[in-house]
Write an enzyme that holds these catalytic residues in place. Structure first.
Site, PDB file in Angstrom:
ATOM      1  N   SER A  99      -5.905  -4.216   4.335  1.00 54.86           N
ATOM      2  CA  SER A  99      -4.806  -3.882   4.043  1.00 54.86           C
ATOM      3  C   SER A  99      -4.579  -3.343   3.223  1.00 54.86           C
ATOM      4  CB  SER A  99      -4.613  -4.896   2.617  1.00 54.86           C
ATOM      5  OG  SER A  99      -3.208  -5.942   2.340  1.00 54.86           O
ATOM      6  N   ASP A 237       1.851  -1.414   3.166  1.00 51.42           N
ATOM      7  CA  ASP A 237       0.496  -1.176   2.920  1.00 51.42           C
ATOM      8  C   ASP A 237      -0.433  -0.723   4.438  1.00 51.42           C
ATOM      9  OD1 ASP A 237       1.386  -3.783   4.362  1.00 51.42           O
ATOM     10  OD2 ASP A 237      -0.227  -4.800   3.172  1.00 51.42           O
ATOM     11  N   ASP A 239      -1.858  -2.867   6.535  1.00 45.18           N
ATOM     12  CA  ASP A 239      -1.502  -3.777   7.611  1.00 45.18           C
ATOM     13  C   ASP A 239      -0.209  -4.802   7.331  1.00 45.18           C
ATOM     14  OD1 ASP A 239      -1.652  -5.094   5.281  1.00 45.18           O
ATOM     15  OD2 ASP A 239      -2.646  -7.654   6.386  1.00 45.18           O
ATOM     16  N   ASP A 241       1.615  -6.998   5.556  1.00 45.79           N
ATOM     17  CA  ASP A 241       2.484  -7.724   5.539  1.00 45.79           C
ATOM     18  C   ASP A 241       2.969  -7.860   3.944  1.00 45.79           C
ATOM     19  OD1 ASP A 241       0.439  -7.116   3.275  1.00 45.79           O
ATOM     20  OD2 ASP A 241      -1.101  -8.589   4.027  1.00 45.79           O
TER      21      ASP A 241
END
Length: 447
Positions: A99, A237, A239, A241
């Site tokens: 992340s 960020d 990834d 999410d």
């Protein structure tokens, strides 16, 4: 009896590659997951980190060794893994990502068939299988299979179709060289926006900026929004999410204020965490109800499911949209901010209309082996320090709300030897007094 080592934290398994997160661990997670499932299909994706493909290969080896089939999505954002898991009828999903952590880190996060992250109780099951070494290994004629699937077009069409941008917008998107580098700009263009991109070449060294989208890492984005006259800046960020926003004046948008605006726009039953600002409640007003839960997107997701809520999010920019998927989705979240300003006007004006309150974040050193005892004392005694305490919430640490709406939250850190203090006062003086009283109490108790 030796205590089993905890592998999962607040957001899956995460740590430095080669230290906590190793190829051996990835194989074992794959074996344990397939053993737990007893067969079926597992969707697997990974982010841009240099170690991700190695970990993916090891994870897949463990999954197919214990009899499950794998659908490989390749390098994709986390929300695509959650969405694909729910749409492809898979039995689980796995995302290889750390992340927002720096480049040396990586991790593994597991997803349910509906796109919701594995709960702590499910993670404990996977841990127990790994520690017991009771894997259901198969012979040569019982191994799982692997097939490739490109689900990017399906996801892009679905996300773009969730919004209606009512006037032309110029948007600057900083993907941080992460997994959304291709998809986020594409989807914004599909939705009708003019897009300027920053750091949108996938690169696991993250040369443009650190993956965490915080103000100190986003000076280039803020300046580009100002210099190009853009309506909105978006940063993801590693990834995707999560997302954060920069308004049309090049200012970093307050996490809490942005969450408050979206809560008001969606209305109904809203889930947020115990550390979210009072402005969320005040901005929502009579348009709905705010329910607070533990910190962590999995807890927000579980509460959305339990309460039948319309929207949920953490102040960090991790938002969940149950009308689409139960996986946090930074791309859809960003699109919905764009949709909001296309209807309601400049983000700078909307943000300034949301009330602001002084807040303080602090931490007090506390040995890990004393955290439990300290928090027990906090739960039973700290409220006595505040004569105007109106409500005590112990769902995650201890949150004490005052009669005027001010509040203080005391929580043990899950990763460091500290007790954390988060608070908000109606005035600077009130915030200072709450902070001094809380810190003095903790320091006296810890010694």
């Amino acid at each position: 009896m030796k205590k089993e080592k905890r592998l999962f934290g607040t957001s899956g398994i995460r740590g430095r590659f080669g230290e906590k997160v190793t190829l051996e661990l990835a194989v074992d997670v794959g074996r344990a997951l397939a053993t737990h499932l007893g067969g079926g299909k597992v969707v697997v994706g990974y982010d841009t980190r240099t170690s991700s493909q190695l970990l993916e290969s090891a994870l897949i080896a463990g999954i197919i060794e214990c009899g499950c089939d794998v659908i490989r999505l390749g390098m994709v954002p986390t929300p695509l893994v959650g969405y694909a898991t729910s749409r492809l009828g898979a039995d689980a999903g796995v995302m290889i990502t750390a992340s927002h952590n720096p480049a040396p880190y990586n991790g593994i996060k597991l997803w349910n068939p509906d796109g919701m992250a594995y709960s702590p109780s499910q993670e404990r099951i996977i841990e127990s299988i790994i520690h017991s070494r009771e894997f259901n290994r198969r012979g040569w004629d019982g191994l799982g299979s692997v097939r490739e699937a490109d689900f990017r077009d399906d996801y892009a069409d679905a996300v773009a179709g969730m919004v209606s941008i009512e006037r032309p917008l110029k948007v600057v998107i900083d993907c941080g060289c992460g997994a959304a580098s291709h998809l986020s700009p594409l989807i914004f263009r599909m939705a009708g926006c003019s897009v300027v991109t920053l750091n949108s070449q996938p690169d696991g060294f993250f040369p443009g900026r650190d993956p965490e989208p915080v103000p100190e890492n986003l000076s280039e984005l803020m300046e580009t929004v100002r210099s190009t006259g853009a309506d909105l800046g978006i940063a993801h960020d590693g990834d995707a999410d999560r997302m954060v926003a920069v308004d049309d004046r090049g200012r970093f948008a307050s996490f809490d204020k942005l969450l408050a605006l979206m809560a008001r726009e969606i209305g109904g039953k809203i889930i947020t965490t115990v550390d979210a600002s009072l402005c969320v409640d005040e901005c929502l007003g009579d348009c709905g109800e705010v329910i607070r839960t533990r910190v962590g997107d999995v807890h927000v997701a579980n509460s959305i499911a339990e309460e039948g809520a319309d929207f949920g999010g953490e102040p960090s920019g991790t938002w969940l949209h149950p009308d689409f998927c139960m996986c946090p989705d930074g791309i859809l979240s960003a699109l919905r901010v764009a949709e909001l300003i296309s209807r309601k006007g400049p983000l700078s004006v909307l943000l300034d209309e949301v009330p602001s309150y002084p807040n303080i974040r602090d931490k007090v050193p506390c040995p890990d082996d004393r955290k439990g005892a300290v928090m027990e004392m906090v739960a039973s005694e700290l409220s006595r320090e505040f004569a105007d305490a109106a409500e005590i919430n112990t769902i995650d640490g201890v949150r004490i709300s005052m009669e005027d709406g001010s509040w203080v939250l005391v929580r043990p850190s899950g990763t460091e030897p500290y007790i954390r203090i988060t608070l908000e006062g109606k005035t600077d003086e009130e915030a200072r007094q709450i902070h001094e009283k809380t810190r003095a109490y903790l320091e006296n108790m810890i010694g």
